[in-house]
Design a protein around this motif. Structure first.
Motif, PDB file in Angstrom:
ATOM      1  N   ARG A 163      40.334 -14.298  65.320  1.00 35.27           N
ATOM      2  CA  ARG A 163      41.625 -14.413  66.016  1.00 35.27           C
ATOM      3  C   ARG A 163      42.230 -15.800  65.866  1.00 35.27           C
ATOM      4  O   ARG A 163      42.802 -16.361  66.784  1.00 35.27           O
ATOM      5  CB  ARG A 163      41.494 -14.056  67.503  1.00 35.27           C
ATOM      6  CG  ARG A 163      41.409 -12.555  67.753  1.00 35.27           C
ATOM      7  CD  ARG A 163      41.563 -12.236  69.230  1.00 35.27           C
ATOM      8  NE  ARG A 163      42.772 -12.788  69.804  1.00 35.27           N
ATOM      9  CZ  ARG A 163      43.990 -12.277  69.663  1.00 35.27           C
ATOM     10  NH1 ARG A 163      44.163 -11.196  68.917  1.00 35.27           N
ATOM     11  NH2 ARG A 163      45.032 -12.837  70.243  1.00 35.27           N
ATOM     12  N   LYS A 164      42.089 -16.356  64.704  1.00 28.59           N
ATOM     13  CA  LYS A 164      42.742 -17.612  64.373  1.00 28.59           C
ATOM     14  C   LYS A 164      43.691 -17.375  63.202  1.00 28.59           C
ATOM     15  O   LYS A 164      43.680 -16.321  62.578  1.00 28.59           O
ATOM     16  CB  LYS A 164      41.702 -18.677  63.986  1.00 28.59           C
ATOM     17  CG  LYS A 164      40.849 -19.161  65.145  1.00 28.59           C
ATOM     18  CD  LYS A 164      39.920 -20.258  64.672  1.00 28.59           C
ATOM     19  CE  LYS A 164      39.073 -20.814  65.819  1.00 28.59           C
ATOM     20  NZ  LYS A 164      38.162 -21.887  65.364  1.00 28.59           N
ATOM     21  N   ILE A 165      44.503 -18.367  62.957  1.00 26.25           N
ATOM     22  CA  ILE A 165      45.348 -18.279  61.770  1.00 26.25           C
ATOM     23  C   ILE A 165      44.433 -18.339  60.546  1.00 26.25           C
ATOM     24  O   ILE A 165      43.513 -19.162  60.503  1.00 26.25           O
ATOM     25  CB  ILE A 165      46.368 -19.435  61.745  1.00 26.25           C
ATOM     26  CG1 ILE A 165      47.161 -19.466  63.050  1.00 26.25           C
ATOM     27  CG2 ILE A 165      47.312 -19.296  60.567  1.00 26.25           C
ATOM     28  CD1 ILE A 165      48.054 -20.661  63.199  1.00 26.25           C
ATOM     29  N   PRO A 166      44.645 -17.467  59.532  1.00 25.15           N
ATOM     30  CA  PRO A 166      43.730 -17.436  58.371  1.00 25.15           C
ATOM     31  C   PRO A 166      43.600 -18.799  57.687  1.00 25.15           C
ATOM     32  O   PRO A 166      44.451 -19.668  57.809  1.00 25.15           O
ATOM     33  CB  PRO A 166      44.389 -16.406  57.447  1.00 25.15           C
ATOM     34  CG  PRO A 166      45.196 -15.544  58.362  1.00 25.15           C
ATOM     35  CD  PRO A 166      45.681 -16.428  59.454  1.00 25.15           C
ATOM     36  N   LYS A 167      42.496 -18.957  56.959  1.00 19.83           N
ATOM     37  CA  LYS A 167      42.164 -20.243  56.336  1.00 19.83           C
ATOM     38  C   LYS A 167      43.166 -20.623  55.240  1.00 19.83           C
ATOM     39  O   LYS A 167      43.692 -19.770  54.534  1.00 19.83           O
ATOM     40  CB  LYS A 167      40.750 -20.189  55.755  1.00 19.83           C
ATOM     41  CG  LYS A 167      39.659 -20.072  56.815  1.00 19.83           C
ATOM     42  CD  LYS A 167      38.289 -19.993  56.177  1.00 19.83           C
ATOM     43  CE  LYS A 167      37.194 -19.875  57.233  1.00 19.83           C
ATOM     44  NZ  LYS A 167      35.859 -19.755  56.625  1.00 19.83           N
ATOM     45  N   ILE A 168      43.339 -21.923  55.105  1.00 22.95           N
ATOM     46  CA  ILE A 168      44.287 -22.468  54.128  1.00 22.95           C
ATOM     47  C   ILE A 168      43.677 -22.424  52.728  1.00 22.95           C
ATOM     48  O   ILE A 168      42.514 -22.780  52.533  1.00 22.95           O
ATOM     49  CB  ILE A 168      44.649 -23.916  54.498  1.00 22.95           C
ATOM     50  CG1 ILE A 168      45.314 -23.964  55.879  1.00 22.95           C
ATOM     51  CG2 ILE A 168      45.558 -24.543  53.458  1.00 22.95           C
ATOM     52  CD1 ILE A 168      45.435 -25.356  56.450  1.00 22.95           C
ATOM     53  N   VAL A 169      44.488 -22.003  51.740  1.00 22.33           N
ATOM     54  CA  VAL A 169      44.031 -22.018  50.346  1.00 22.33           C
ATOM     55  C   VAL A 169      44.856 -22.968  49.487  1.00 22.33           C
ATOM     56  O   VAL A 169      44.437 -23.341  48.396  1.00 22.33           O
ATOM     57  CB  VAL A 169      44.048 -20.601  49.739  1.00 22.33           C
ATOM     58  CG1 VAL A 169      43.090 -19.685  50.470  1.00 22.33           C
ATOM     59  CG2 VAL A 169      45.461 -20.018  49.744  1.00 22.33           C
ATOM     60  N   TYR A 170      46.048 -23.365  49.996  1.00 25.00           N
ATOM     61  CA  TYR A 170      46.890 -24.279  49.209  1.00 25.00           C
ATOM     62  C   TYR A 170      47.873 -24.985  50.124  1.00 25.00           C
ATOM     63  O   TYR A 170      48.395 -24.403  51.076  1.00 25.00           O
ATOM     64  CB  TYR A 170      47.668 -23.515  48.135  1.00 25.00           C
ATOM     65  CG  TYR A 170      48.691 -24.384  47.417  1.00 25.00           C
ATOM     66  CD1 TYR A 170      48.319 -25.204  46.357  1.00 25.00           C
ATOM     67  CD2 TYR A 170      50.025 -24.416  47.832  1.00 25.00           C
ATOM     68  CE1 TYR A 170      49.244 -26.020  45.717  1.00 25.00           C
ATOM     69  CE2 TYR A 170      50.952 -25.226  47.194  1.00 25.00           C
ATOM     70  CZ  TYR A 170      50.561 -26.029  46.144  1.00 25.00           C
ATOM     71  OH  TYR A 170      51.475 -26.839  45.524  1.00 25.00           O
ATOM     72  N   VAL A 171      48.115 -26.276  49.854  1.00 28.69           N
ATOM     73  CA  VAL A 171      49.206 -27.017  50.485  1.00 28.69           C
ATOM     74  C   VAL A 171      49.894 -27.857  49.410  1.00 28.69           C
ATOM     75  O   VAL A 171      49.248 -28.328  48.477  1.00 28.69           O
ATOM     76  CB  VAL A 171      48.721 -27.934  51.636  1.00 28.69           C
ATOM     77  CG1 VAL A 171      48.205 -27.134  52.800  1.00 28.69           C
ATOM     78  CG2 VAL A 171      47.687 -28.931  51.143  1.00 28.69           C
ATOM     79  N   ASN A 172      51.204 -28.014  49.531  1.00 31.84           N
ATOM     80  CA  ASN A 172      51.922 -28.834  48.544  1.00 31.84           C
ATOM     81  C   ASN A 172      51.948 -30.296  49.005  1.00 31.84           C
ATOM     82  O   ASN A 172      51.606 -30.612  50.144  1.00 31.84           O
ATOM     83  CB  ASN A 172      53.331 -28.276  48.302  1.00 31.84           C
ATOM     84  CG  ASN A 172      54.263 -28.511  49.475  1.00 31.84           C
ATOM     85  OD1 ASN A 172      53.823 -28.683  50.598  1.00 31.84           O
ATOM     86  ND2 ASN A 172      55.558 -28.500  49.214  1.00 31.84           N
ATOM     87  N   PRO A 173      52.353 -31.226  48.130  1.00 34.83           N
ATOM     88  CA  PRO A 173      52.354 -32.651  48.491  1.00 34.83           C
ATOM     89  C   PRO A 173      53.195 -32.964  49.726  1.00 34.83           C
ATOM     90  O   PRO A 173      52.850 -33.850  50.503  1.00 34.83           O
ATOM     91  CB  PRO A 173      52.926 -33.325  47.235  1.00 34.83           C
ATOM     92  CG  PRO A 173      52.595 -32.395  46.119  1.00 34.83           C
ATOM     93  CD  PRO A 173      52.688 -31.020  46.701  1.00 34.83           C
TER      94      PRO A 173
END
Length: 569
Positions: A233-243
């Motif tokens: 029940r959390k926001i799904p895990k991060i796979v990418y972030v931009n600069p």
């Protein structure tokens, strides 16, 4: 085949000669001349039978050999046919264009892919490598040729290349070409077979993805991509972030990839907005929220972000993409704006209250003063200076009274934006206006032309339209030219569902290049007239807009002014 026939013929001739000699020897040794005819008969019979048996033996042996060879050839042909069928099936399944190049002869053959993929009919297809190389894009030709001949000379182990190949219609397709060499016993390249694959769509998709990658990496907005689902029940895990996201949050990509965006929460984060986000994730629907996030250094910042689900071709969600923007400055401006609006609202209330109080407090003494001045009119005054003073005082008092009346009208309009409308006769309105200005009209004798036959009735507020026309007519008389007779034209016409009222004079006009933005402003004066209050046009515009209309002006100095008023009718 010819050598075999010659061999059989020679054997037959030798055996025949041998039999002829043997028979002749037997004939001359054991038989008399009277028995020659009988002996010749048996000799011929024996010779025929012996050669027949011999030929039968040879032909039967040859037939067995031929049958064996035929069976072998048939089997070989079946294998070749099966191989060709597999070759055609593979070529069709892969949509490849197969080419076979005999290098020493410079002869090249193409399969049907050259027609199906590139549109060339068999008559257009050349039989040499020159035709092939001529169809390669000029920008790719030299590079491709160098790599190919380097491979043929066995300087490189394998060959494949991407280039642009011209189609029959003149367009180019991106292709991937692969080939392998066949060598003779001396290791010399004698043949090369290859397959050309159309990769235009892959190239276009590759270029599109590169463009999207550039947009994402260069975007000023923060972009974050997460997995599809989360089990806790959390926001799904991060796979990418931009600069831009790293710059906004302070986290480097390797510090937050694999973690949930919950790490940006803090004491002042909006829990209701977070619940809204989790509901959207659960329902696999897009949402937009605003909340306070925290940077790596635990500094607060306002963020507005969307969460958009990404689905595959089967309609199954694969990722979430979030576009985020730092709105801290925007929130500060919003807070300052709200504070300013509250202040302005309070100031407006105070000004209204002050206006009411002022107009009410001035009304009573002003009425008394006007009454006293009216009484003085009945008393003969012999002193000329005193009479001049009283005349000026009377004029100033009436001007003050008009100003207060105009202010009260403005206050009423601003305080009560809605008003009652009715069917008004323009003719009756102008009769009332003329009666109020009878003295000025009689004094200056303007030429007035009225044309209301197209719009005899107007659905509006009678008091407002009367006040508007009274102000405009008063201004025309007040600001008339001293060099020519005053002419005033007032027309009304109906266009679709709009009534257009045009008020035109030939007075001294207004310099619109300098004053266009101030024409309808409060306390704006454009001429040095002592009794000008700067309220008339402001009041006119306020009344027109209150009735849902618009007003515009067209004026030229020393030529005149035209006002155009438009109402829904």
């Amino acid at each position: 085949m010819k050598s075999k026939t010659i061999q059989i013929t020679l054997v037959y001739i030798i055996i025949s000669l041998f039999m002829a000699i043997v028979c002749h020897k037997i004939l001359t040794t054991y038989f008399s001349k009277t028995e020659y005819y009988l002996v010749f008969f048996f000799k011929d019979l024996f010779f025929t039978l012996s050669t027949a048996l011999f030929f039968n033996y040879i032909l039967s042996k040859n037939e067995k050999k031929n049958i064996a060879v035929f069976k072998k050839l048939k089997h070989t042909n079946e294998e070749i046919k099966e191989s060709n069928e597999k070759y055609d099936i593979v070529a069709k399944a892969t949509s490849d264009t197969i080419w076979d190049w005999k290098i020493q002869e410079d002869r090249i053959n193409w399969n049907k892919g050259i027609e199906g993929v590139f549109g060339y009919n068999p008559a257009e297809v050349g039989k040499t490598s020159k035709w092939w190389f001529d169809k390669i894009h000029p920008e790719d030709s030299i590079r491709m040729s160098i790599k190919l001949y380097s491979f043929i000379e066995q300087k490189t182990e394998k060959w494949q290349d991407q280039y642009r190949f011209r189609c029959a219609d003149g367009t180019y397709k991106y292709v991937l070409d692969r080939g392998f060499l066949l060598k003779d016993e001396n290791g010399r390249a004698i043949r090369m077979i290859g397959a050309i694959q159309d990769i235009t769509k892959q190239k276009e998709e590759e270029q599109r993805l590169k463009l999207l990658e550039t947009v994402i990496t260069q975007s000023k907005d923060s972009i974050l991509i997460t997995e599809a689902n989360s089990a806790d029940r959390k926001i799904p895990k991060i796979v990418y972030v931009n600069p831009a996201f790293s710059q906004m949050s302070g986290y480097l990509s390797n510090e937050i990839i694999g973690k949930s965006p919950n790490i940006f929460k803090g004491p002042k984060s909006d829990s209701e907005e977070l619940k809204k986000l989790l509901r959207a994730i659960k329902n696999e629907e897009e949402c937009l929220i605003e909340t306070i996030n925290y940077t790596k250094k635990k500094e607060e910042y306002w963020v507005r972000f969307s969460m958009i689900p990404i689905f595959n071709n089967e309609g199954i969600i694969t990722h979430w993409i979030s576009i985020q923007r730092d709105i801290t400055d925007e929130k500060k401006l919003e807070t300052e704006k709200e504070h300013l609006i509250r202040e302005l609202t309070q100031n407006n209330k105070d000004l209204k209250q002050f206006s009411y109080i002022t107009s009410h407090n001035l009304r009573a003494p002003l009425s008394n003063l006007i009454g006293l001045l009216n009484l003085i009119d009945d008393i003969p005054i012999e002193n000329e200076e005193l009479e001049e003073i009283l005349t000026g005082f009377t004029k100033s008092t009436h001007l003050l009274n008009e100003t207060i009346n105009d202010l009260v009208k403005v206050i009423i309009i601003k305080d009560n934006p809605s008003m009652q409308k009715e069917e008004v006769s323009l003719k009756e309105v102008f009769e009332n206006v003329f009666s109020q200005l009878s003295f000025q009209i009689e004094l200056h004798k303007p030429i007035i032309k009225l044309k209301f036959d197209r719009v005899p009735l107007l659905n509006t507020n009678k008091a407002y339209i009367e006040s508007i026309l009274l102000n405009l007519l008063t201004n025309s008389i007040k600001y008339k030219s001293e060099n020519r007779k005053l002419k005033i034209s007032i027309t009304a016409e109906q266009i679709d569902h709009k009534a257009i009222l045009t008020f035109k004079d030939n007075g001294i006009g207004i310099d619109l290049e300098r004053n266009r933005d101030k024409v309808f402003g409060l306390y704006q004066r454009f001429h040095n007239y002592p009794d000008s209050k700067g309220l008339g046009l402001y009041l006119v515009k306020s009344q027109v807009e209150t009735m849902g209309g618009t007003i515009s002006i067209d004026s030229e100095v020393n030529k005149g002014t035209t006002f155009t008023i438009t109402f829904k009718n």
